[in-house]
Design a protein around this motif. Structure first.
Motif, short mmCIF file in Angstrom:
data_model
loop_
_atom_site.label_atom_id
_atom_site.label_comp_id
_atom_site.label_asym_id
_atom_site.label_seq_id
_atom_site.Cartn_x
_atom_site.Cartn_y
_atom_site.Cartn_z
N TYR A 53 0.81 -1.21 0.00
CA TYR A 53 0.00 0.00 0.00
C TYR A 53 0.84 1.26 0.00
O TYR A 53 0.57 2.20 -0.75
CB TYR A 53 -0.92 0.00 1.22
CG TYR A 53 -1.65 1.29 1.43
CD1 TYR A 53 -2.77 1.61 0.66
CD2 TYR A 53 -1.24 2.21 2.40
CE1 TYR A 53 -3.45 2.80 0.84
CE2 TYR A 53 -1.91 3.40 2.59
CZ TYR A 53 -3.01 3.70 1.81
OH TYR A 53 -3.67 4.88 2.00
N TRP A 54 1.89 1.30 0.81
CA TRP A 54 2.60 2.56 1.02
C TRP A 54 3.43 2.97 -0.20
O TRP A 54 3.66 4.15 -0.42
CB TRP A 54 3.46 2.47 2.27
CG TRP A 54 2.62 2.53 3.51
CD1 TRP A 54 1.97 3.61 4.02
CD2 TRP A 54 2.25 1.43 4.34
NE1 TRP A 54 1.25 3.27 5.13
CE2 TRP A 54 1.39 1.93 5.37
CE3 TRP A 54 2.56 0.07 4.35
CZ2 TRP A 54 0.86 1.13 6.37
CZ3 TRP A 54 2.02 -0.73 5.33
CH2 TRP A 54 1.18 -0.20 6.34
N THR A 55 3.86 2.02 -1.00
CA THR A 55 4.59 2.37 -2.21
C THR A 55 3.70 3.14 -3.19
O THR A 55 4.17 4.00 -3.95
CB THR A 55 5.14 1.11 -2.90
OG1 THR A 55 6.08 0.49 -2.02
CG2 THR A 55 5.82 1.44 -4.21
N ASP A 56 2.41 2.83 -3.15
CA ASP A 56 1.46 3.45 -4.08
C ASP A 56 0.38 4.23 -3.31
O ASP A 56 -0.75 4.36 -3.79
CB ASP A 56 0.81 2.35 -4.93
CG ASP A 56 0.27 2.88 -6.25
OD1 ASP A 56 0.57 4.04 -6.60
OD2 ASP A 56 -0.47 2.14 -6.92
N GLU A 57 0.75 4.76 -2.16
CA GLU A 57 -0.23 5.38 -1.28
C GLU A 57 -0.95 6.56 -1.92
O GLU A 57 -2.16 6.74 -1.73
CB GLU A 57 0.44 5.84 0.02
CG GLU A 57 -0.53 6.40 1.04
CD GLU A 57 0.14 6.71 2.37
OE1 GLU A 57 -0.59 6.97 3.35
OE2 GLU A 57 1.39 6.70 2.43
N GLN A 58 -0.25 7.35 -2.70
CA GLN A 58 -0.88 8.52 -3.30
C GLN A 58 -2.07 8.13 -4.18
O GLN A 58 -3.10 8.79 -4.18
CB GLN A 58 0.15 9.31 -4.12
CG GLN A 58 -0.40 10.62 -4.67
CD GLN A 58 0.69 11.46 -5.33
OE1 GLN A 58 1.85 11.08 -5.37
NE2 GLN A 58 0.30 12.61 -5.86
N ARG A 59 -1.93 7.03 -4.92
CA ARG A 59 -3.02 6.58 -5.78
C ARG A 59 -4.11 5.86 -5.00
O ARG A 59 -5.30 5.98 -5.32
CB ARG A 59 -2.47 5.65 -6.87
CG ARG A 59 -3.52 5.16 -7.86
CD ARG A 59 -2.90 4.39 -9.00
NE ARG A 59 -2.37 3.11 -8.57
CZ ARG A 59 -3.07 1.95 -8.64
NH1 ARG A 59 -4.31 1.95 -9.12
NH2 ARG A 59 -2.53 0.82 -8.26
N ALA A 105 -4.83 6.01 -1.57
CA ALA A 105 -5.44 6.67 -0.41
C ALA A 105 -6.86 7.17 -0.68
O ALA A 105 -7.74 7.00 0.16
CB ALA A 105 -4.55 7.82 0.06
#
Length: 292
Positions: free
Chosen positions: A196-202, A204
């Motif tokens: 999740y955190w690697t792609d958090e911007q997308r 969230a």
């Protein structure tokens, strides 16, 4: 997609309502092509997370709002929120659509529902997409899920937020009202993704939009097990699973694959429980090729 309830053509784009056993069932139609009825997971998760615009270019997608969620009605007896009941409401919608055979796509708990439906109404099924689901639940199923949750912080040692996930999950499953359930589900959503955190911007905004209703019958339904029955399924079956799915992972997908003769198994190696979001191109391609 319009939120205005429509009348007339049951497959016209937009939101529709049909009464089944005196209870309102809402569903949403979008797209063109063969009809695919979609049942979300949970139980009790709002359908919108499973919206698949890319598939709507190839299929007429019929997204159910499962009973007990959203604008659909509530059952008078909470003990009736059982797989057989959800499958009965699926059948009510299929009958309303007036299509001789439909594809069914069931995600997670929705996969349990469409398996039940396919076994009860094989003549109405053009094909099944069983997405991050299992042919069985029970003690072994839940023990494996709990072990994966407990080890989750070890997979993300550089993320302090990951350490709080196991305790937050225990809080989520004890929620007794819709607001608490929604808030707690959002707090554990990273668990459902491969990273999740690697792609958090997308991701969230999606997490912030997820809504859930408290499961009114948690623990009352007996374990689900249709392994011995799945050999009778004659419709084509596509099984999709994320390698990193903590709850309905590859072990259970392989069990499904073994139980259904001629089924096709697709593993999304960079996905958790939401492959249609994490690896959308591979997911969409698999479903489109299958429904062709």
């Amino acid at each position: 997609m319009s939120s205005t309830l429509t009348t007339g053509n049951p497959l016209a784009p937009g939101a529709h309502s049909v009464e089944i056993d005196g209870v309102r069932q809402v569903y949403h139609v979008a797209g063109n092509g063969p009809v695919c009825v979609v049942h979300s997971g949970g139980p009790g998760i709002e359908w919108r997370y499973l919206r698949m615009p890319a598939l709507e270019e190839h299929l007429t997608m019929v997204y159910l709002e499962p009973i007990g969620t959203g604008a659909s009605g509530r059952l008078a007896d909470p003990r009736e929120y059982r797989l057989e009941t959800y499958a009965r409401f699926v059948h009510g919608v299929v009958e309303e659509l007036g299509t001789p055979k439909v594809y069914l796509l069931g995600h997670s708990h929705g996969g349990f529902v469409v398996q039940r439906y396919a076994l009860a109404h094989p003549d109405r099924v053009a094909g099944l997409v069983l997405y991050d689901t299992s042919p069985v639940t029970g003690p072994d199923f839940w023990a494996a899920a709990m072990a994966n949750i407990a080890s989750y912080p070890e997979r993300h040692p550089d993320r302090p937020e990951a350490a709080a996930i196991p305790a937050a999950f225990q809080q989520a499953v004890t929620a007794t009202d819709d607001e608490s359930m929604t808030e707690r589900l959002r707090s554990i959503m990273p668990l459902y993704f491969a990273d999740y955190w690697t792609d958090e911007q997308r991701l969230a905004p999606l997490v912030a939009s997820v809504r859930s209703w408290a499961d009114p019958q948690r623990g009352e339904e007996p374990p689900f097990d249709v392994r011995a029955e799945l050999g009778s399924v004659s419709a084509p079956v596509l099984i999709i699973v994320g390698t990193h799915d903590f709850i309905c992972g590859t072990h259970w997908a392989a069990m499904l694959h073994d139980a259904v003769p001629g089924s096709r198994l697709i593993e999304l190696t960079a996905s958790g429980h939401f492959g249609h979001i994490e690896e959308p191109e591979l997911f969409n391609r698999a479903v489109v090729e299958f429904t062709r």
